[in-house]
Design a protein around this motif. Structure first.
Motif, mmCIF file in Angstrom:
data_model
loop_
_atom_site.group_PDB
_atom_site.id
_atom_site.type_symbol
_atom_site.label_atom_id
_atom_site.label_comp_id
_atom_site.label_asym_id
_atom_site.label_seq_id
_atom_site.Cartn_x
_atom_site.Cartn_y
_atom_site.Cartn_z
ATOM 1 N N SER A 26 7.694 -32.533 -35.216
ATOM 2 C CA SER A 26 9.070 -32.557 -35.700
ATOM 3 C C SER A 26 9.215 -33.412 -36.950
ATOM 4 O O SER A 26 9.857 -33.013 -37.925
ATOM 5 C CB SER A 26 9.996 -33.080 -34.598
ATOM 6 N N ALA A 27 8.610 -34.584 -36.946
ATOM 7 C CA ALA A 27 8.741 -35.504 -38.079
ATOM 8 C C ALA A 27 8.098 -34.940 -39.337
ATOM 9 O O ALA A 27 8.683 -34.986 -40.431
ATOM 10 C CB ALA A 27 8.128 -36.856 -37.733
ATOM 11 N N PHE A 28 6.887 -34.413 -39.205
ATOM 12 C CA PHE A 28 6.186 -33.928 -40.390
ATOM 13 C C PHE A 28 6.708 -32.571 -40.851
ATOM 14 O O PHE A 28 6.599 -32.226 -42.029
ATOM 15 C CB PHE A 28 4.683 -33.876 -40.125
ATOM 16 N N ASP A 29 7.298 -31.802 -39.936
ATOM 17 C CA ASP A 29 7.888 -30.528 -40.352
ATOM 18 C C ASP A 29 9.051 -30.755 -41.312
ATOM 19 O O ASP A 29 9.265 -29.957 -42.233
ATOM 20 C CB ASP A 29 8.375 -29.748 -39.130
ATOM 21 N N VAL A 30 9.810 -31.828 -41.116
ATOM 22 C CA VAL A 30 10.917 -32.133 -42.035
ATOM 23 C C VAL A 30 10.387 -32.349 -43.444
ATOM 24 O O VAL A 30 10.970 -31.879 -44.433
ATOM 25 C CB VAL A 30 11.684 -33.386 -41.570
ATOM 26 N N LEU A 31 9.261 -33.035 -43.559
ATOM 27 C CA LEU A 31 8.681 -33.292 -44.880
ATOM 28 C C LEU A 31 8.214 -31.991 -45.529
ATOM 29 O O LEU A 31 8.441 -31.761 -46.725
ATOM 30 C CB LEU A 31 7.517 -34.276 -44.752
ATOM 31 N N ILE A 32 7.554 -31.135 -44.738
ATOM 32 C CA ILE A 32 7.122 -29.837 -45.256
ATOM 33 C C ILE A 32 8.339 -29.026 -45.697
ATOM 34 O O ILE A 32 8.346 -28.414 -46.774
ATOM 35 C CB ILE A 32 6.332 -29.064 -44.182
ATOM 36 N N ASP A 33 9.338 -29.020 -44.848
ATOM 37 C CA ASP A 33 10.556 -28.258 -45.101
ATOM 38 C C ASP A 33 11.192 -28.669 -46.423
ATOM 39 O O ASP A 33 11.551 -27.834 -47.261
ATOM 40 C CB ASP A 33 11.526 -28.497 -43.935
ATOM 41 N N SER A 34 11.328 -29.963 -46.627
ATOM 42 C CA SER A 34 11.953 -30.464 -47.850
ATOM 43 C C SER A 34 11.106 -30.152 -49.078
ATOM 44 O O SER A 34 11.617 -29.694 -50.112
ATOM 45 C CB SER A 34 12.183 -31.975 -47.738
ATOM 46 N N ALA A 35 9.801 -30.396 -48.981
ATOM 47 C CA ALA A 35 8.924 -30.197 -50.136
ATOM 48 C C ALA A 35 8.865 -28.730 -50.550
ATOM 49 O O ALA A 35 8.951 -28.403 -51.739
ATOM 50 C CB ALA A 35 7.522 -30.721 -49.819
ATOM 51 N N MET A 36 8.736 -27.829 -49.594
ATOM 52 C CA MET A 36 8.619 -26.414 -49.968
ATOM 53 C C MET A 36 9.950 -25.881 -50.501
ATOM 54 O O MET A 36 9.967 -25.017 -51.388
ATOM 55 C CB MET A 36 8.125 -25.571 -48.783
ATOM 56 N N ASN A 37 11.075 -26.382 -50.002
ATOM 57 C CA ASN A 37 12.367 -25.950 -50.522
ATOM 58 C C ASN A 37 12.612 -26.490 -51.926
ATOM 59 O O ASN A 37 13.229 -25.798 -52.753
ATOM 60 C CB ASN A 37 13.487 -26.385 -49.578
ATOM 61 N N MET A 38 12.155 -27.696 -52.219
ATOM 62 C CA MET A 38 12.311 -28.226 -53.566
ATOM 63 C C MET A 38 11.511 -27.400 -54.568
ATOM 64 O O MET A 38 12.018 -27.010 -55.624
ATOM 65 C CB MET A 38 11.895 -29.696 -53.606
#
Length: 407
Positions: free
Chosen positions: A117-129
């Motif tokens: 859950s924690a690292f998915d947020v980082l992936i989510d933000s980076a790929m959307n940026m």
């Protein structure tokens, strides 16, 4: 920096087109990743030896780590950049899947769920940026289709998990295999991603005396509220659609499941068609029509006394909701402030709502209220607040984040 040779059709350089392909693959894989273990949660429950209620608590506690990940997003992206954050988060998720698969005690399962859950947020933000930056340089937007690939990934990942379980493939080998495939895909994705983040020149606010003023937090608060409202409508519609038919209309499980299929199908179709609608009619008009469709159809789905009309309403609700999150992510990526701060606020608000919404709807449905009435008490206020936020923050068709201009 990207090379200057423009593409013949989309206006992108060769570097940007390669990055867009990498981001698109990551969106699809990210959707398939979570869908790979959700259908096998009953097996995970039995392997760990807990009750369904305890499993629910473990899932909620794991999801709390996503809120912590949202809080850390801006600092990590500002320090390491989107590419390194995505690659590091992807590697961590690869390791967390086997932990979930091999867990035999609650503590180990919680570690795996929290890490994912924690690292998915980082992936989510980076790929959307990265997706937002490339979309802004194209002759036509692409954010809706990227999120459509995520939705398609959930369908493919969930179907594959179901078939593998039916074929007798063990949970452990299944999740090990998914982790291995994800690792291989991550290598491909990493080679194509943009290596330099797009710079945003901050507009430093000053008072009449020429002194610098503290930047308003209103845009971040609005992003968090909008994310919470949008995810409340989406999660309630997807998670409780089947209960609406089974409990309020007393239909079979097979028939009840069609309400969920209708909503997710509408959302997937809406996301793949959303970019062409934005290009033709403009983002503001698409957003206004979408929320109007959502508000009307959710009211019909909650109160109309006919199962077929209810299923049709969920289909329309999916179409209306489809473009909300892609636009919110795009707006958040344009935030003129600390890198990743907008996406941190958006994902933080959304994940808190994801924790609270099932509890609220479930508690209301456990009373004398029908499931339809219980869902309406969450979705309709959320839709109205979402409308109000759009009215307050987009008077002239500007992005949700004030001060974000074109790139």
């Amino acid at each position: 920096m990207p090379s200057s040779d423009p593409g013949p059709r989309d206006g992108l350089s060769t570097v940007d087109r390669r990055a867009l392909l990498s981001v698109a693959v990551q969106f699809f894989v990210n959707g398939a990743l979570f869908a790979s273990f959700v259908p096998r949660l009953p097996e995970i429950r039995d392997e760990v030896g807990v009750s369904t209620a305890t499993l629910g608590v473990l899932l909620a506690l794991g999801a709390l780590a996503g809120v912590a990940g949202s809080a850390a997003t801006s600092g990590l992206i500002g320090r390491f950049g989107t590419r390194r954050v995505l690659m590091g988060g992807g590697a961590a998720v690869c390791l967390s899947l086997p932990i979930i698969g091999f867990a035999t005690v609650p503590a180990v399962l919680l570690i795996g769920l929290a890490a994912m859950s924690a690292f998915d947020v980082l992936i989510d933000s980076a790929m959307n940026m990265q997706g937002s930056w490339i979309s802004g340089r194209r002759s036509a937007p692409v954010m809706n289709r990227l999120h459509g690939l995520w939705s398609l990934g959930t369908v493919v990942g969930g179907f594959a998990a179901t078939r593998l379980a039916a074929a007798g493939v063990s949970l452990q080998w299944h999740l090990l295999g998914v982790a291995g495939v994800l690792g291989a895909v991550l290598v491909f994705v990493g080679r194509g991603l943009l290596r330099e983040d797009e710079l945003v020149i901050e507009d430093e606010p000053v008072d009449p005396g020429g002194r610098a003023r503290r930047r308003s937090r209103k845009p971040l608060v609005m992003l968090a509220l909008a994310g919470a409202c949008s995810i409340s409508m989406e999660v309630t519609s997807s998670d409780w659609a089947a209960f609406r038919l089974s409990d309020d209309f007393d239909v079979t499980a097979g028939m009840a499941g069609l309400a969920y299929v209708a909503f997710t199908a509408g959302m997937t179709v809406g996301r793949f068609g959303g970019d062409s609608m934005v290009a033709r009619f403009g983002a503001r008009r698409v957003a206004d029509v979408g929320i109007a469709m959502t508000l009307t159809s959710l009211a019909v789905a909650a109160f109309f006394p006919n199962r077929w009309v209810v299923m049709g309403a969920y289909l329309v609700a999916g179409l209306g909701i489809a473009t909300q999150f892609p636009k919110l992510y795009d707006d958040a990526a344009k935030y003129r402030g600390r890198p990743g701060a907008g996406l941190g606020a958006l994902t933080g608000g959304a994940r808190i709502a994801m924790l609270a919404t099932p509890v609220v709807v479930g508690g209301l449905a456990a009373t004398s209220l029908s499931v339809g009435a219980a869902t309406a008490m969450v979705t309709l206020p959320a839709a109205l607040v979402f409308v109000a936020i759009n009215r307050m923050t987009q008077p002239d068709a500007r992005p949700l984040v004030s001060g974000a201009g074109s790139r």
